[in-house]
Design a protein around this motif. Structure first.
Motif, PDB file in Angstrom:
ATOM      1  N   ILE A 204     -27.238   5.242  -1.637  1.00 34.92           N
ATOM      2  CA  ILE A 204     -27.212   4.901  -3.064  1.00 34.92           C
ATOM      3  C   ILE A 204     -25.774   4.775  -3.563  1.00 34.92           C
ATOM      4  O   ILE A 204     -25.422   3.836  -4.295  1.00 34.92           O
ATOM      5  N   ALA A 205     -24.918   5.705  -3.147  1.00 39.17           N
ATOM      6  CA  ALA A 205     -23.525   5.687  -3.576  1.00 39.17           C
ATOM      7  C   ALA A 205     -22.800   4.437  -3.094  1.00 39.17           C
ATOM      8  O   ALA A 205     -22.053   3.799  -3.850  1.00 39.17           O
ATOM      9  N   GLN A 206     -23.008   4.071  -1.844  1.00 35.38           N
ATOM     10  CA  GLN A 206     -22.366   2.868  -1.320  1.00 35.38           C
ATOM     11  C   GLN A 206     -22.915   1.613  -1.990  1.00 35.38           C
ATOM     12  O   GLN A 206     -22.196   0.614  -2.155  1.00 35.38           O
ATOM     13  N   GLY A 207     -24.179   1.635  -2.383  1.00 40.34           N
ATOM     14  CA  GLY A 207     -24.742   0.511  -3.125  1.00 40.34           C
ATOM     15  C   GLY A 207     -24.045   0.312  -4.460  1.00 40.34           C
ATOM     16  O   GLY A 207     -23.773  -0.822  -4.878  1.00 40.34           O
ATOM     17  N   VAL A 208     -23.732   1.409  -5.139  1.00 40.93           N
ATOM     18  CA  VAL A 208     -22.995   1.330  -6.403  1.00 40.93           C
ATOM     19  C   VAL A 208     -21.598   0.749  -6.182  1.00 40.93           C
ATOM     20  O   VAL A 208     -21.130  -0.112  -6.938  1.00 40.93           O
ATOM     21  N   SER A 209     -20.909   1.208  -5.125  1.00 36.55           N
ATOM     22  CA  SER A 209     -19.570   0.685  -4.812  1.00 36.55           C
ATOM     23  C   SER A 209     -19.609  -0.805  -4.490  1.00 36.55           C
ATOM     24  O   SER A 209     -18.746  -1.579  -4.924  1.00 36.55           O
ATOM     25  N   ALA A 210     -20.611  -1.215  -3.715  1.00 39.13           N
ATOM     26  CA  ALA A 210     -20.738  -2.630  -3.354  1.00 39.13           C
ATOM     27  C   ALA A 210     -20.942  -3.488  -4.598  1.00 39.13           C
ATOM     28  O   ALA A 210     -20.351  -4.573  -4.733  1.00 39.13           O
ATOM     29  N   ALA A 211     -21.775  -3.028  -5.512  1.00 35.10           N
ATOM     30  CA  ALA A 211     -22.016  -3.773  -6.756  1.00 35.10           C
ATOM     31  C   ALA A 211     -20.730  -3.898  -7.566  1.00 35.10           C
ATOM     32  O   ALA A 211     -20.433  -4.950  -8.149  1.00 35.10           O
ATOM     33  N   TRP A 212     -19.943  -2.835  -7.603  1.00 36.53           N
ATOM     34  CA  TRP A 212     -18.666  -2.836  -8.322  1.00 36.53           C
ATOM     35  C   TRP A 212     -17.732  -3.926  -7.776  1.00 36.53           C
ATOM     36  O   TRP A 212     -17.106  -4.676  -8.531  1.00 36.53           O
ATOM     37  N   VAL A 213     -17.625  -4.010  -6.447  1.00 33.92           N
ATOM     38  CA  VAL A 213     -16.747  -4.996  -5.810  1.00 33.92           C
ATOM     39  C   VAL A 213     -17.199  -6.420  -6.120  1.00 33.92           C
ATOM     40  O   VAL A 213     -16.387  -7.292  -6.481  1.00 33.92           O
ATOM     41  N   ILE A 214     -18.487  -6.681  -5.976  1.00 31.95           N
ATOM     42  CA  ILE A 214     -19.003  -8.033  -6.194  1.00 31.95           C
ATOM     43  C   ILE A 214     -18.794  -8.478  -7.640  1.00 31.95           C
ATOM     44  O   ILE A 214     -18.371  -9.618  -7.902  1.00 31.95           O
ATOM     45  N   VAL A 215     -19.069  -7.578  -8.585  1.00 36.69           N
ATOM     46  CA  VAL A 215     -18.886  -7.916 -10.003  1.00 36.69           C
ATOM     47  C   VAL A 215     -17.429  -8.273 -10.288  1.00 36.69           C
ATOM     48  O   VAL A 215     -17.138  -9.246 -10.986  1.00 36.69           O
ATOM     49  N   PHE A 216     -16.492  -7.504  -9.717  1.00 35.85           N
ATOM     50  CA  PHE A 216     -15.080  -7.797  -9.968  1.00 35.85           C
ATOM     51  C   PHE A 216     -14.671  -9.143  -9.359  1.00 35.85           C
ATOM     52  O   PHE A 216     -13.962  -9.930 -10.000  1.00 35.85           O
ATOM     53  N   LEU A 217     -15.103  -9.412  -8.122  1.00 37.39           N
ATOM     54  CA  LEU A 217     -14.708 -10.653  -7.453  1.00 37.39           C
ATOM     55  C   LEU A 217     -15.416 -11.886  -8.012  1.00 37.39           C
ATOM     56  O   LEU A 217     -15.104 -13.010  -7.621  1.00 37.39           O
ATOM     57  N   LEU A 218     -16.342 -11.682  -8.924  1.00 40.73           N
ATOM     58  CA  LEU A 218     -16.964 -12.797  -9.654  1.00 40.73           C
ATOM     59  C   LEU A 218     -16.410 -12.918 -11.070  1.00 40.73           C
ATOM     60  O   LEU A 218     -16.755 -13.854 -11.796  1.00 40.73           O
ATOM     61  N   GLY A 219     -15.555 -11.974 -11.462  1.00 38.84           N
ATOM     62  CA  GLY A 219     -15.098 -11.891 -12.842  1.00 38.84           C
ATOM     63  C   GLY A 219     -13.877 -12.731 -13.152  1.00 38.84           C
ATOM     64  O   GLY A 219     -13.410 -13.544 -12.350  1.00 38.84           O
ATOM     65  N   LYS A 220     -13.320 -12.500 -14.336  1.00 45.50           N
ATOM     66  CA  LYS A 220     -12.219 -13.316 -14.852  1.00 45.50           C
ATOM     67  C   LYS A 220     -10.845 -12.784 -14.460  1.00 45.50           C
ATOM     68  O   LYS A 220      -9.883 -13.554 -14.409  1.00 45.50           O
ATOM     69  N   ARG A 221     -10.726 -11.481 -14.192  1.00 43.57           N
ATOM     70  CA  ARG A 221      -9.407 -10.904 -13.902  1.00 43.57           C
ATOM     71  C   ARG A 221      -8.900 -11.238 -12.507  1.00 43.57           C
ATOM     72  O   ARG A 221      -7.698 -11.334 -12.271  1.00 43.57           O
ATOM     73  N   THR A 222      -9.821 -11.414 -11.559  1.00 44.32           N
ATOM     74  CA  THR A 222      -9.424 -11.615 -10.173  1.00 44.32           C
ATOM     75  C   THR A 222      -8.780 -12.983  -9.960  1.00 44.32           C
ATOM     76  O   THR A 222      -9.183 -13.981 -10.565  1.00 44.32           O
ATOM     77  N   LYS A 223      -7.758 -13.029  -9.096  1.00 44.39           N
ATOM     78  CA  LYS A 223      -7.141 -14.304  -8.713  1.00 44.39           C
ATOM     79  C   LYS A 223      -7.921 -14.948  -7.571  1.00 44.39           C
ATOM     80  O   LYS A 223      -8.002 -16.166  -7.467  1.00 44.39           O
ATOM     81  N   LEU A 224      -8.453 -14.116  -6.668  1.00 42.82           N
ATOM     82  CA  LEU A 224      -9.334 -14.592  -5.601  1.00 42.82           C
ATOM     83  C   LEU A 224     -10.770 -14.388  -6.073  1.00 42.82           C
ATOM     84  O   LEU A 224     -11.179 -13.274  -6.362  1.00 42.82           O
ATOM     85  N   ARG A 225     -11.531 -15.471  -6.114  1.00 41.41           N
ATOM     86  CA  ARG A 225     -12.869 -15.390  -6.719  1.00 41.41           C
ATOM     87  C   ARG A 225     -13.924 -15.916  -5.742  1.00 41.41           C
ATOM     88  O   ARG A 225     -13.709 -16.920  -5.061  1.00 41.41           O
ATOM     89  N   LEU A 226     -15.044 -15.225  -5.679  1.00 38.93           N
ATOM     90  CA  LEU A 226     -16.168 -15.697  -4.874  1.00 38.93           C
ATOM     91  C   LEU A 226     -16.699 -17.000  -5.458  1.00 38.93           C
ATOM     92  O   LEU A 226     -17.090 -17.053  -6.623  1.00 38.93           O
ATOM     93  N   GLN A 227     -16.686 -18.046  -4.629  1.00 33.84           N
ATOM     94  CA  GLN A 227     -17.120 -19.370  -5.082  1.00 33.84           C
ATOM     95  C   GLN A 227     -18.069 -19.965  -4.046  1.00 33.84           C
ATOM     96  O   GLN A 227     -17.774 -19.955  -2.852  1.00 33.84           O
ATOM     97  N   ARG A 228     -19.184 -20.526  -4.511  1.00 32.77           N
ATOM     98  CA  ARG A 228     -20.214 -21.039  -3.625  1.00 32.77           C
ATOM     99  C   ARG A 228     -19.672 -22.106  -2.677  1.00 32.77           C
ATOM    100  O   ARG A 228     -20.109 -22.203  -1.527  1.00 32.77           O
ATOM    101  N   ARG A 229     -18.715 -22.897  -3.128  1.00 38.11           N
ATOM    102  CA  ARG A 229     -18.213 -23.999  -2.288  1.00 38.11           C
ATOM    103  C   ARG A 229     -17.490 -23.492  -1.037  1.00 38.11           C
ATOM    104  O   ARG A 229     -17.262 -24.272  -0.093  1.00 38.11           O
ATOM    105  N   PHE A 230     -17.148 -22.214  -1.005  1.00 38.35           N
ATOM    106  CA  PHE A 230     -16.457 -21.660   0.157  1.00 38.35           C
ATOM    107  C   PHE A 230     -17.377 -20.792   1.011  1.00 38.35           C
ATOM    108  O   PHE A 230     -16.914 -20.086   1.906  1.00 38.35           O
ATOM    109  N   PHE A 231     -18.693 -20.841   0.750  1.00 36.87           N
ATOM    110  CA  PHE A 231     -19.632 -19.998   1.497  1.00 36.87           C
ATOM    111  C   PHE A 231     -20.060 -20.611   2.828  1.00 36.87           C
ATOM    112  O   PHE A 231     -20.752 -19.959   3.606  1.00 36.87           O
ATOM    113  N   ARG A 232     -19.692 -21.833   3.084  1.00 37.47           N
ATOM    114  CA  ARG A 232     -20.026 -22.467   4.361  1.00 37.47           C
ATOM    115  C   ARG A 232     -19.007 -22.027   5.412  1.00 37.47           C
ATOM    116  O   ARG A 232     -17.811 -22.271   5.287  1.00 37.47           O
ATOM    117  N   LEU A 233     -19.497 -21.369   6.472  1.00 34.05           N
ATOM    118  CA  LEU A 233     -18.601 -20.848   7.494  1.00 34.05           C
ATOM    119  C   LEU A 233     -17.892 -21.971   8.245  1.00 34.05           C
ATOM    120  O   LEU A 233     -18.505 -22.967   8.615  1.00 34.05           O
TER     121      LEU A 233
END
Length: 457
Positions: A204-233
């Motif tokens: 449960i604790a690691q699930g909370v941490s994982a959610a925290w990371v994903i929310v930040f990397l989808l947010g406005k403050r981050t310079k590196l952002r999760l983007q669908r166009r880069f999900f193709r390996l």
């Protein structure tokens, strides 16, 4: 650049080290608490605490392998993305982030399935006995279902750290640790779930941490952002990441092989008490080593960014601070362990027989600890500089080339077999430090005079 994210190319190197390394150290130490807190609580379960603790220690090899898979992607991808950021190539850095996110999901799914199917025979291989196998299977069976959260939280958090958001990356771990510390006694004792409760609290604790990371990397403050166009390996992106990440992967995953070697040998020569002592010794070593990892993690963005920007003077200064601070810490902690080993051991268990053998073993096991700064500082600097081949060799050196063979060889020549197994650790530490230091100070000046592989066309 906002001071909140730190100017890696212009701020004082010393101040950057403090601002980046301190949160990284805190994060590493708190991350270690996920397993350490479990062990402290479980070790104090009435009547069966020593056996339950030994059973949990047997799971350590698989737990470290799960974490190592996160390092393969997170550290490898973060190191390359950091150098690209220093060169101003944000598009390339974002593509690395997207590919690494997908790769972590695929790896976590595969490793979960594999270990769920093979956990019981593996645990027997690691040194489980009829007295301890039930505790080990109960813990691992639940923990593995949450391994995807572990890998996201550990692997993707590195992409927050390399941007200079040290406080955010620290908070990733603190949030999860707070949840774990609160839930552990509730599940273990309040709901009488024992080791299963410890595993559930961790998931449960690691699930909370994982959610925290994903929310930040989808947010406005981050310079590196999760983007669908880069999900193709893409092989051109993933293969270099894996080549560089294989070094930290080996450093962590080989801990699994080391654990197997130690526990199987100690069970053969000393039975469950010796394995229990090893569980406590390795737990203490894990916590102490987290400071080295935090220092290195805080230094990595500075080294990688400035190497990519061609500012070699700042790279040298960062390494000097890393090495000196690591040595001071190592010598101080080594002294405390040698003088007061029982104080450390008592945190995990108070059964007189186990405390006695562990107090004796801890002084032997950590006799070479004061030299570990050389191994960590040099090897992790090679990673930050993008030197995959050299860092791979050094990652293999201490554990695979030296330590594991010594675990099996030394008992053939020494009368006290249990002593021979424990003393393999400091012998390997001394040899590895000597070789690593020689390689580093020979190659470091040459590397600084060449263009980073990541930027070559």
């Amino acid at each position: 650049m906002s001071k909140k994210s730190n100017d890696l190319g212009n701020d004082s190197v010393g101040r950057l080290m403090v601002r980046l390394a301190f949160p990284a150290i805190v994060a590493q130490l708190v991350n270690a608490l996920y397993n350490i807190v479990d062990r402290v609580y479980i070790g104090h379960i009435p009547e069966v605490g020593d056996l339950a603790l030994t059973g949990l220690g047997l799971c350590f090899a698989i737990i470290m392998f799960v974490s190592a898979m996160a390092a393969l992607v997170g550290v490898g991808g973060g190191s390359r993305a950091s150098i690209l950021m220093g060169d101003g190539n944000m598009e390339g850095a974002n593509e690395i982030l997207g590919n690494c996110a997908v790769l972590i999901l695929l790896i976590s799914a595969g490793s979960t399935l594999l270990f769920q199917l093979a956990k019981e025979p593996l645990l027997y291989l690691f040194g489980a006995s009829p007295n301890t196998i039930g505790y080990a299977v109960s813990y691992l069976g639940i923990y593995l279902w949450g391994s995807v959260f572990v890998q996201i939280a550990l692997g993707m958090n590195n992409f927050i750290t390399i941007q200079g958001f040290s406080t955010i990356s620290m908070a990733t771990v603190l949030v999860g640790a707070a949840v774990n510390i609160v839930l552990d006694p509730i599940f273990i004792f309040g709901l009488n779930m024992g080791v299963r409760g410890a595993a559930l609290a961790t998931v449960i604790a690691q699930g909370v941490s994982a959610a925290w990371v994903i929310v930040f990397l989808l947010g406005k403050r981050t310079k590196l952002r999760l983007q669908r166009r880069f999900f193709r390996l893409k092989g051109a992106v993933i293969l270099p990441v894996a080549a560089l990440g294989v070094s930290p992967f080996i450093m962590q995953s080989t801990e699994s092989l080391v654990t197997v070697s130690f526990t199987s040998s100690l069970y053969r020569y000393g039975g469950d008490p010796a394995v229990g002592a090893m569980t406590i010794c390795s737990s203490i070593m894990q916590v102490l080593s987290m400071v080295f990892m935090g220092l290195a993690q805080g230094t990595q963005p500075i080294v990688g960014f400035n190497y990519g920007a061609g500012k070699t003077g700042r790279v040298k200064q960062a390494f000097r601070i890393l090495m000196v601070s690591g040595m001071i810490y190592a010598v101080c902690m080594w002294g405390l362990i040698m003088l007061f080993p029982q104080a450390f051991v008592g945190l995990f268990n108070n059964k007189p027989e186990l405390v006695e053998i562990t107090t004796w073993a801890l002084r032997i096991y950590l006799a070479g600890f004061f030299l570990l700064s050389v191994q960590f500082s040099c090897q992790q600097t090679f990673v930050a500089l993008g030197q995959a081949k050299i860092s791979l060799f050094l990652a293999l050196l201490r554990k695979i080339i030296l330590l594991i063979p010594l675990i099996f060889i030394l008992p053939l020549f020494l009368g006290d077999k249990v002593f021979a197994v424990f003393v393999a650790e400091p012998v390997a530490d001394v040899l590895a430090a000597a070789i690593t230091g020689t390689v580093f100070f020979t190659q470091f000046p040459k590397i600084l005079n060449t263009k980073p592989d990541t930027l070559r066309k």
